[in-house]
Design a protein around this motif. Sequence first.
Motif, short mmCIF file in Angstrom:
data_model
loop_
_atom_site.label_atom_id
_atom_site.label_comp_id
_atom_site.label_asym_id
_atom_site.label_seq_id
_atom_site.Cartn_x
_atom_site.Cartn_y
_atom_site.Cartn_z
N VAL B 48 -61.40 10.75 -0.77
CA VAL B 48 -60.51 9.50 -1.25
C VAL B 48 -59.35 8.86 -0.72
CG1 VAL B 48 -59.77 7.87 -3.45
CG2 VAL B 48 -61.07 10.74 -3.77
N ILE B 49 -60.11 7.75 -0.35
CA ILE B 49 -59.55 6.44 0.76
C ILE B 49 -58.99 5.78 -0.97
CG2 ILE B 49 -59.54 4.68 2.58
CD1 ILE B 49 -61.63 5.83 3.63
N ALA B 50 -57.37 5.80 -0.37
CA ALA B 50 -57.18 5.31 -1.92
C ALA B 50 -55.91 4.70 -1.00
CB ALA B 50 -56.68 6.58 -2.94
N TYR B 51 -56.52 3.68 -1.14
CA TYR B 51 -55.86 2.15 0.04
C TYR B 51 -55.04 1.21 -0.49
CZ TYR B 51 -54.71 -0.50 4.04
OH TYR B 51 -54.20 -1.47 4.99
N ALA B 52 -55.87 0.90 -2.18
CA ALA B 52 -54.89 0.35 -3.07
C ALA B 52 -54.51 0.99 -3.66
CB ALA B 52 -56.29 -0.67 -4.07
N THR B 53 -53.15 0.47 -4.11
CA THR B 53 -52.15 1.30 -5.67
C THR B 53 -52.80 1.88 -7.25
OG1 THR B 53 -50.45 0.54 -4.66
CG2 THR B 53 -49.93 1.65 -6.32
N ASP B 54 -53.77 0.82 -7.30
CA ASP B 54 -54.50 1.34 -8.73
C ASP B 54 -55.29 2.35 -8.52
OD1 ASP B 54 -55.79 -1.09 -7.44
OD2 ASP B 54 -56.89 -0.18 -9.48
N SER B 64 -49.48 6.84 -12.96
CA SER B 64 -48.87 5.75 -12.89
C SER B 64 -47.36 5.09 -13.12
CB SER B 64 -49.19 4.72 -14.88
OG SER B 64 -51.18 4.48 -14.01
N ASP B 65 -46.50 6.23 -13.93
CA ASP B 65 -45.24 5.24 -14.69
C ASP B 65 -44.27 6.10 -13.15
OD1 ASP B 65 -45.36 8.56 -14.99
OD2 ASP B 65 -44.10 8.87 -16.20
#
Lengths: 164, 164
Positions: B48-54, B64-65
């Motif tokens: 997974v390329i999780a570039y955006a924080t969300d 998320s916390d």
Amino acid sequence: MRGVASEVLSLLVRQGATVAVAESLTGGLIGATMTGPMGASAAFRGGVIAYATDLKASLLDVPSDLLDREGAVHPDVAAAMAAGVRKLAGSDYGLAVTGVAGPDPQDGKPVGTVHIALAGPGERLWHRDLRLTGDRDGIRTATCQEALRLLEGVLKANSGEHLG
Amino acid sequence: MRGVASEVLSLLVRQGATVAVAESLTGGLIGATMTGPMGASAAFRGGVIAYATDLKASLLDVPSDLLDREGAVHPDVAAAMAAGVRKLAGSDYGLAVTGVAGPDPQDGKPVGTVHIALAGPGERLWHRDLRLTGDRDGIRTATCQEALRLLEGVLKANSGEHLG
């Protein structure tokens, strides 16, 4: 390739749009290229590297019967990957590639067979099918470049800069 | 970097193990490097390329916390990304990176702050925290290299080749 990535990012930002990628044979090269320029996070969200065939089904919702019937290298697989990553990442565009980088053929498809698909707003879909020559590195690099050019062309057409 | 990728792939194949990656600042560079050598599919599953924080939360189950409290650049975020992609991809190892490539600081963390985590069988976890110098390209390339070296060291220790 940095040039076309910068141009794509500028066009996306000007249009208030985002993109995510789903990569098979390139293994992350499109994402790496898109995130080279500073400020990429304004338009590039991320994506999925679906190198193993089963991840195309489990992560991107490519239908398993399509993969069983046609193998991983097929225009309909690229289209499903593009739509899948667009939905998964919540982006305006989903850009996907699948193909055979070599050195061996795959599922009866010769080395250099590449399918690119771009999913966009309103369920629109654009395709590009290539038969590339060269070695493994050359095929992967050319696939990345052609995928970015497809997106660039669509974004330019949106903005009336190009009627391609 | 092709050398360490080939070595990592050989070690994985010899140990009958697979790996998946979760990339933030590198944007796909680790996956692209791992899939450069022919035969990569024997051990590299994808990621997974999780570039955006969300996307770190929605795709990789990073709490998320934690992201709200610490931002995206934190050792615990890297650890959660590594465990998350290992589970998502069904691989033996999950290799994750998060950090600040620059040119601007992020969430109060200076440019060059990088956290690498490797999740392995039996819920084992390895960490490496770096403070890199150089420009954006240099930081991304060094992050990729250090991540692959962490995996290489763990695999060599498994096989008794190295006690690092």
